[in-house]
Design an enzyme around this catalytic site. Structure first.
Site, PDB file in Angstrom:
ATOM      1  CE  LYS A 109      -4.418  -1.389   2.005  1.00 36.77           C
ATOM      2  NZ  LYS A 109      -5.298  -1.267   3.176  1.00 36.77           N
ATOM      3  CE  LYS A 191      -8.784  -8.243  -4.450  1.00 37.61           C
ATOM      4  NZ  LYS A 191      -8.917  -8.135  -2.999  1.00 37.61           N
ATOM      5  CE  LYS A 194     -11.662   0.312  -1.571  1.00 37.06           C
ATOM      6  NZ  LYS A 194     -11.833  -0.932  -0.815  1.00 37.06           N
TER       7      LYS A 194
HETATM    8  P1  ADP Z   1     -11.035  -3.998  -2.768  1.00 41.54           P
HETATM    9  O1  ADP Z   1     -10.116  -5.119  -3.236  1.00 41.54           O
HETATM   10  O2  ADP Z   1     -12.029  -3.612  -3.800  1.00 41.54           O
HETATM   11  O3  ADP Z   1     -10.256  -2.850  -2.168  1.00 41.54           O
HETATM   12  P2  ADP Z   1     -11.497  -4.751  -0.056  1.00 41.54           P
HETATM   13  O4  ADP Z   1     -10.052  -5.061   0.055  1.00 41.54           O
HETATM   14  O5  ADP Z   1     -12.041  -3.565   0.675  1.00 41.54           O
HETATM   15  O6  ADP Z   1     -11.886  -4.621  -1.601  1.00 41.54           O
HETATM   16  O7  ADP Z   1     -12.285  -6.045   0.327  1.00 41.54           O
HETATM   17  C1  ADP Z   1     -13.368  -6.151   1.212  1.00 41.54           C
HETATM   18  C2  ADP Z   1     -13.755  -7.607   1.297  1.00 41.54           C
HETATM   19  O8  ADP Z   1     -14.169  -8.095   0.012  1.00 41.54           O
HETATM   20  C3  ADP Z   1     -12.611  -8.512   1.733  1.00 41.54           C
HETATM   21  O9  ADP Z   1     -13.110  -9.505   2.606  1.00 41.54           O
HETATM   22  C4  ADP Z   1     -12.115  -9.135   0.450  1.00 41.54           C
HETATM   23  O10 ADP Z   1     -11.543 -10.405   0.652  1.00 41.54           O
HETATM   24  C5  ADP Z   1     -13.389  -9.216  -0.385  1.00 41.54           C
HETATM   25  N1  ADP Z   1     -13.077  -9.073  -1.822  1.00 41.54           N
HETATM   26  C6  ADP Z   1     -12.631  -7.939  -2.419  1.00 41.54           C
HETATM   27  N2  ADP Z   1     -12.472  -8.120  -3.733  1.00 41.54           N
HETATM   28  C7  ADP Z   1     -12.801  -9.410  -3.980  1.00 41.54           C
HETATM   29  C8  ADP Z   1     -12.840 -10.213  -5.166  1.00 41.54           C
HETATM   30  N3  ADP Z   1     -12.502  -9.726  -6.352  1.00 41.54           N
HETATM   31  N4  ADP Z   1     -13.245 -11.497  -5.064  1.00 41.54           N
HETATM   32  C9  ADP Z   1     -13.586 -12.010  -3.860  1.00 41.54           C
HETATM   33  N5  ADP Z   1     -13.570 -11.320  -2.715  1.00 41.54           N
HETATM   34  C10 ADP Z   1     -13.181 -10.030  -2.754  1.00 41.54           C
END
Ligand code: ADP
Ligand code: NA
Length: 322
Positions: A109, A191, A194
């Site tokens: 990060k 993956k 956002k």
């Molecule tokens: P982002 O990757 O969009 O920043 P976060 O890290 O805030 O999302 O993730 C919030 C939750 O959603 C976590 O528990 C994460 O494991 C799950 N998550 C995020 N993106 C995915 C994805 N593409 N597939 C499955 N689970 C996800």
């Protein structure tokens, strides 16, 4: 069971729902569940106050709309429970500087962030440890990316217990077997996230826009609809999403789409998603139309959370000599 989600994006995306929030809904019936919107974590990067306040409500409204029941789970906002920051300080004093420096998520990060990297981003996993330990959580649903943080949480709990006497339960990772990993529609090898907006399906965007994104999802040049993540990442991702949203097995979908084209699959999935998300969006709008009631739900959640958290903190403080 404790889990949290950041309010930063406002709208959750399909990966958040299928990878995490869907399990939250299921787990509230089998566990004593604490779910928090982690706004303290959100300010590790700069937030506009108005936007943060709104996004926190929007996040809570989505959790409720997706099926979190405030009578079956304790749903609250992290900053409403001051014990989180109080225990975090204690845990910071038990964390080695080198130990915190080894957290790979901080390295990633901080490397990605253009703005100045704050100390909060560095100590974030320690606040996360406090989040978990305050509720004596047995289980924490975690993805691969959170494993190292949960290890730190266990180490800190163990260290506190050794130094001051047994106070904290050591949490176990709760790996949900059927958790879908959802990939980006434009780049189906990475993956859905956002941080890469092009191929993300957001729950609160216009479903027409989502359907369009699904129709223009990147697929291979072949014709056959089969599940093969290595050779057909795009099509396989669409099948996984379709399966997760309908409860139908990937095999039965493959059988159904025999002889049909990618265009058919994409069009149908757009409709499936629209059908899923339409009532969710309506409920979110309802919750947001009455923020006084929404705030009341969150205040009750915070009160219930505090009842547990304050007991744990009082015990810890006493042991320390406060
Ligand atoms: P982002 O990757 O969009 O920043 P976060 O890290 O805030 O999302 O993730 C919030 C939750 O959603 C976590 O528990 C994460 O494991 C799950 N998550 C995020 N993106 C995915 C994805 N593409 N597939 C499955 N689970 C996800
Ligand atoms: Na429950």
């Amino acid at each position: 069971m404790l889990s949290g989600i950041q309010p930063t994006a406002g709208s959750f995306h399909l990966g958040n729902y299928l990878g995490a929030l869907r399990q939250w809904v299921a787990l509230q019936d089998t566990h004593e569940a604490f779910y928090c919107v982690v706004d303290l974590h959100a300010i590790t990067v700069e937030q506009d106050p108005k936007v943060l306040r709104q996004n926190t409500r929007v996040s809570a409204a989505q959790l409720l709309a997706l099926g979190i029941d405030p009578d079956r789970a304790t749903l609250f906002v992290q900053s409403h429970v001051p014990e989180h920051t109080q225990l975090a300080w204690v845990m910071q004093c038990l964390t080695g500087f080198g130990e915190a420096s080894r957290m790979t998520q901080f390295k990633d990060k901080s490397a990605r962030q253009e703005a100045q990297v704050g100390v909060g981003l560095f100590t974030y996993p320690i606040l996360q440890a406090a989040d978990i330990l305050l509720y004596q959580a047995h289980h924490v649903p975690v993805g691969e990316d959170q494993r190292q943080h949960l290890e730190l949480t266990r180490d800190l709990a163990q260290r506190f217990n050794t130094r001051y006497g047994k106070t904290f339960r050591l949490p176990e990772p709760h790996i949900v077997k059927d958790t879908a990993k959802i990939y980006d529609l434009q780049d189906p090898t990475s993956k859905m996230s956002k941080s890469v907006p092009a191929g993300v399906v957001e729950l609160l965007e216009d479903p027409k826009k989502s359907a369009k994104k699904i129709r223009s999802a990147v697929t291979d040049t072949g014709r056959e609809i089969v599940y093969d993540p290595a050779a057909k990442a795009g099509v396989s991702n669409l099948l996984v999403i379709y399966s997760a949203l309908t409860g139908r097995s990937v095999e039965s979908l493959v059988a159904d789409y025999e002889g049909k084209g990618y265009g058919d699959l994409k069009k149908d999935l757009g409709e499936v998603f629209t059908e899923f998300v339409t009532p969710v969006r309506a409920k979110v709008a309802e919750y947001l139309a009455d923020t006084a009631e929404l705030d009341k739900v969150l205040a009750r959640g915070a009160e219930r959370a505090r009842a547990v958290a304050s007991k744990t903190l009082a015990r810890a403080y006493d042991r320390i000599g406060f």
